[in-house]
Design a protein around this motif. Structure first.
Motif, PDB file in Angstrom:
ATOM      1  N   ILE A  22       0.937  -1.220   0.033  1.00  0.00           N
ATOM      2  CA  ILE A  22       0.161   0.282   0.025  1.00  0.00           C
ATOM      3  C   ILE A  22       0.919   1.212   0.095  1.00  0.00           C
ATOM      4  O   ILE A  22       1.942   1.258   0.489  1.00  0.00           O
ATOM      5  CB  ILE A  22      -1.011  -0.012   1.001  1.00  0.00           C
ATOM      6  N   ILE A  71      -7.712   4.669   0.904  1.00  0.00           N
ATOM      7  CA  ILE A  71      -7.756   3.260   0.815  1.00  0.00           C
ATOM      8  C   ILE A  71      -9.463   3.074   0.310  1.00  0.00           C
ATOM      9  O   ILE A  71     -10.205   3.306   1.157  1.00  0.00           O
ATOM     10  CB  ILE A  71      -7.227   2.114   1.671  1.00  0.00           C
ATOM     11  N   ILE A  76     -10.746  -3.531  -1.055  1.00  0.00           N
ATOM     12  CA  ILE A  76      -9.677  -4.568  -0.221  1.00  0.00           C
ATOM     13  C   ILE A  76     -10.245  -6.025  -0.275  1.00  0.00           C
ATOM     14  O   ILE A  76      -9.518  -6.937  -0.346  1.00  0.00           O
ATOM     15  CB  ILE A  76      -9.667  -4.157   1.168  1.00  0.00           C
ATOM     16  N   HIS A  95       0.431  -1.432  -7.221  1.00  0.00           N
ATOM     17  CA  HIS A  95      -0.541  -1.764  -6.411  1.00  0.00           C
ATOM     18  C   HIS A  95      -1.826  -2.104  -7.319  1.00  0.00           C
ATOM     19  O   HIS A  95      -3.072  -2.445  -6.554  1.00  0.00           O
ATOM     20  CB  HIS A  95      -1.033  -0.510  -5.514  1.00  0.00           C
ATOM     21  N   ASN A 106      -3.858  -4.338  -1.316  1.00  0.00           N
ATOM     22  CA  ASN A 106      -4.605  -3.587  -0.470  1.00  0.00           C
ATOM     23  C   ASN A 106      -4.736  -4.244   0.921  1.00  0.00           C
ATOM     24  O   ASN A 106      -4.337  -3.744   1.908  1.00  0.00           O
ATOM     25  CB  ASN A 106      -5.819  -2.787  -0.693  1.00  0.00           C
TER      26      ASN A 106
END
Length: 133
Positions: A22, A71, A76, A95, A106
């Motif tokens: 991250i 985020i 996620i 990422h 993530n």
């Protein structure tokens, strides 16, 4: 002091590992929640007092950290687009990839940050415990 050394070293290792998954800004924002966890563990381990103002401050801190992090929490758990990209970090190719186990980068980064937060909290608790001995 051995416990403090091991947890401190683990903390640093996990933080640098987390920033592989991250962005540094998000990992730093998560690390700002260490005082919240220190307070929780101080209550459990050191039997320090806990009042309604402490709970209020803890909730406000947690909400602030959640709002400040960039985020996309849906991505996620696999809720991102078909490439595994999120709108907040789509320009960074590091990422974008999915892990072979299906976990997004993530999620791996957030899990590493949470473990890092726990180890850092125990560093502070162990220092406080040593001071009272």
């Amino acid at each position: 002091m051995l416990v403090r050394s091991v947890t401190g070293t683990t903390n640093i290792f996990l933080f640098y590992l987390a920033i592989q998954y991250i962005p540094l800004a998000n990992a730093t924002i998560f690390m700002l929640s260490v005082p919240v966890f220190v307070f929780i563990f101080a209550r459990i381990i050191l039997q320090e007092p806990f009042g309604k103002w402490h709970a209020f401050a803890m909730v406000i801190s947690t909400v602030g950290i959640a709002l400040a992090s960039k985020i996309d929490f849906l991505s996620i758990f696999g809720g991102g687009d078909s490439n595994g990209e999120t709108s907040s970090n789509s320009e960074n190719s590091t990422h974008k990839k999915e892990d072979s186990s299906g976990l997004s980068n993530n999620l791996i980064g957030v899990i590493l940050c949470l473990i890092c937060i726990l180890t850092m909290s125990f560093v502070y608790i162990s220092l406080r415990k040593v001071r009272t001995l």
